[in-house]
Write a protein that holds these residues in place. Structure first.
Motif, PDB file in Angstrom:
ATOM      1  N   SER A  76     -70.220 -30.533 122.732  1.00  0.00           N
ATOM      2  CA  SER A  76     -69.959 -30.679 121.152  1.00  0.00           C
ATOM      3  C   SER A  76     -68.852 -31.760 121.103  1.00  0.00           C
ATOM      4  O   SER A  76     -68.935 -32.562 120.057  1.00  0.00           O
ATOM      5  CB  SER A  76     -69.213 -29.036 121.185  1.00  0.00           C
ATOM      6  OG  SER A  76     -70.151 -28.090 121.190  1.00  0.00           O
ATOM      7  N   ALA A  77     -68.009 -31.695 121.816  1.00  0.00           N
ATOM      8  CA  ALA A  77     -66.614 -32.994 121.776  1.00  0.00           C
ATOM      9  C   ALA A  77     -67.467 -34.226 121.858  1.00  0.00           C
ATOM     10  O   ALA A  77     -67.104 -35.221 121.185  1.00  0.00           O
ATOM     11  CB  ALA A  77     -65.645 -32.576 122.836  1.00  0.00           C
ATOM     12  N   LEU A  78     -68.480 -34.436 122.882  1.00  0.00           N
ATOM     13  CA  LEU A  78     -68.822 -35.884 123.077  1.00  0.00           C
ATOM     14  C   LEU A  78     -69.837 -36.224 121.510  1.00  0.00           C
ATOM     15  O   LEU A  78     -69.664 -37.334 121.382  1.00  0.00           O
ATOM     16  CB  LEU A  78     -70.071 -35.662 124.217  1.00  0.00           C
ATOM     17  CG  LEU A  78     -70.584 -37.045 124.474  1.00  0.00           C
ATOM     18  CD1 LEU A  78     -69.507 -37.705 125.225  1.00  0.00           C
ATOM     19  CD2 LEU A  78     -71.598 -36.667 125.709  1.00  0.00           C
ATOM     20  N   ALA A  79     -70.430 -35.094 121.103  1.00  0.00           N
ATOM     21  CA  ALA A  79     -71.155 -35.418 119.824  1.00  0.00           C
ATOM     22  C   ALA A  79     -70.192 -35.870 118.746  1.00  0.00           C
ATOM     23  O   ALA A  79     -70.227 -36.820 118.056  1.00  0.00           O
ATOM     24  CB  ALA A  79     -72.074 -34.489 119.721  1.00  0.00           C
ATOM     25  N   ALA A  80     -69.147 -35.069 118.618  1.00  0.00           N
ATOM     26  CA  ALA A  80     -68.264 -35.092 117.535  1.00  0.00           C
ATOM     27  C   ALA A  80     -67.403 -36.646 117.743  1.00  0.00           C
ATOM     28  O   ALA A  80     -67.076 -37.419 116.876  1.00  0.00           O
ATOM     29  CB  ALA A  80     -67.105 -34.147 117.415  1.00  0.00           C
ATOM     30  N   SER A  81     -67.037 -36.779 118.951  1.00  0.00           N
ATOM     31  CA  SER A  81     -65.966 -38.120 119.318  1.00  0.00           C
ATOM     32  C   SER A  81     -66.814 -39.391 119.685  1.00  0.00           C
ATOM     33  O   SER A  81     -66.339 -40.503 118.866  1.00  0.00           O
ATOM     34  CB  SER A  81     -65.279 -38.045 120.375  1.00  0.00           C
ATOM     35  OG  SER A  81     -65.898 -37.688 121.699  1.00  0.00           O
ATOM     36  N   GLY A  82     -67.980 -39.153 120.169  1.00  0.00           N
ATOM     37  CA  GLY A  82     -68.846 -40.284 120.388  1.00  0.00           C
ATOM     38  C   GLY A  82     -69.813 -41.077 119.162  1.00  0.00           C
ATOM     39  O   GLY A  82     -69.927 -41.899 119.079  1.00  0.00           O
TER      40      GLY A  82
END
Length: 258
Positions: A76-82
């Motif tokens: 989830s964090a990867l999709a949001a930040s990247g």
């Protein structure tokens, strides 16, 4: 401008190289571990005799559950930040399935369950680089480090001071990414209680390993030094027992209701 952006993405690697060279010049790098390291090591299939022990099975199941929870957060964090968007259900299920498959495959070679690393989320948030070629390059480096122990031992000579200095911004970015994800869930009274208690108990308990001394060795192995596992359990329990509506009514609302 594009050239500057490309060089900016190499800031962590540049810091590691410069820091390592300075550490060598200051005699802070210990190369003694390279002396007895073999050049090539082929992974051995089924290095241990197969056993079915209930305590080991329960421990591995708990580790897998904690790992799956961490993967959901990392994805989830990867999709949001990247990528600047919310993660899809297909991406989340694919990440969990891939982790389960790789962990099952690693057990055949006598390894523990494999998990994702939040450091990658921080690196992506800093560089905004998300592509398969980059991920494949990292995978090739890890394979080389496993097949050629000399290469892996050389990477291990990197001093902690250099590694910590280069990743301090990375870990800070991970914390900010986590806070951004929590903020999207709305800071309601219920969500605030769950986040506050799970984080405080998870971080606090793992700093006092003696608290787990009364528990069986299996529990100590999984929870004593793993704050993610403690946070996972506390958050799940609180989510199940806390009422859905915990918002306190304001005095004005109470008067209007009367």
């Amino acid at each position: 401008m594009k050239a500057f952006s490309a060089w900016k993405q190499l800031s962590v690697l540049f810091g590691l190289i410069v820091g390592y060279i300075l550490a060598v010049c200051m005699h802070m790098v210990d190369f003694s571990s390279l002396a007895g390291t073999s050049l090539i090591a082929i992974p051995q299939l089924m290095p241990f005799r197969m056993e079915f022990r209930p305590d080991a099975i329960v421990s591995v199941v708990l580790i897998f559950l904690v790992s799956a929870t961490e993967i959901i957060g990392d994805t989830s964090a990867l999709a949001a930040s990247g990528l600047g968007r919310d993660v899809t259900e297909k991406e989340t299920s694919g990440s969990i399935a891939c982790d389960g498959f790789i962990s099952s495959l690693s057990s055949v070679f006598g390894c523990l369950p494999i998990t994702s690393f939040s450091q990658n989320v921080g690196l992506v948030a800093m560089t905004k680089v998300v592509n398969r070629f980059t991920i494949a390059t990292g995978a090739v480096i890890m394979i080389l480090a496993g097949v050629f122990p000399m290469f892996g031992a050389l990477l291990a000579t990197l001093p902690d001071a250099v590694l910590g200095g280069c990743t301090i911004m990375m870990f800070g970015t991970i914390v900010v990414s986590g806070l951004q994800m929590i903020s999207k869930c709305d800071f309601s009274q219920r969500n605030t209680v769950i986040a506050a208690l799970s984080l405080s108990i998870g971080l606090g308990f793992t700093q006092c390993a003696d608290l787990f001394a009364i528990f069986p060795q299996m529990v100590q192995t999984v929870f004593a030094q793993n704050c993610v596992a403690v946070v996972f359990v506390v958050a799940i329990v609180l989510n199940l027992i806390l009422p859905q509506n915990m918002e306190a009514e304001h005095p004005a609302q109470s008067e209007n209701a009367k």
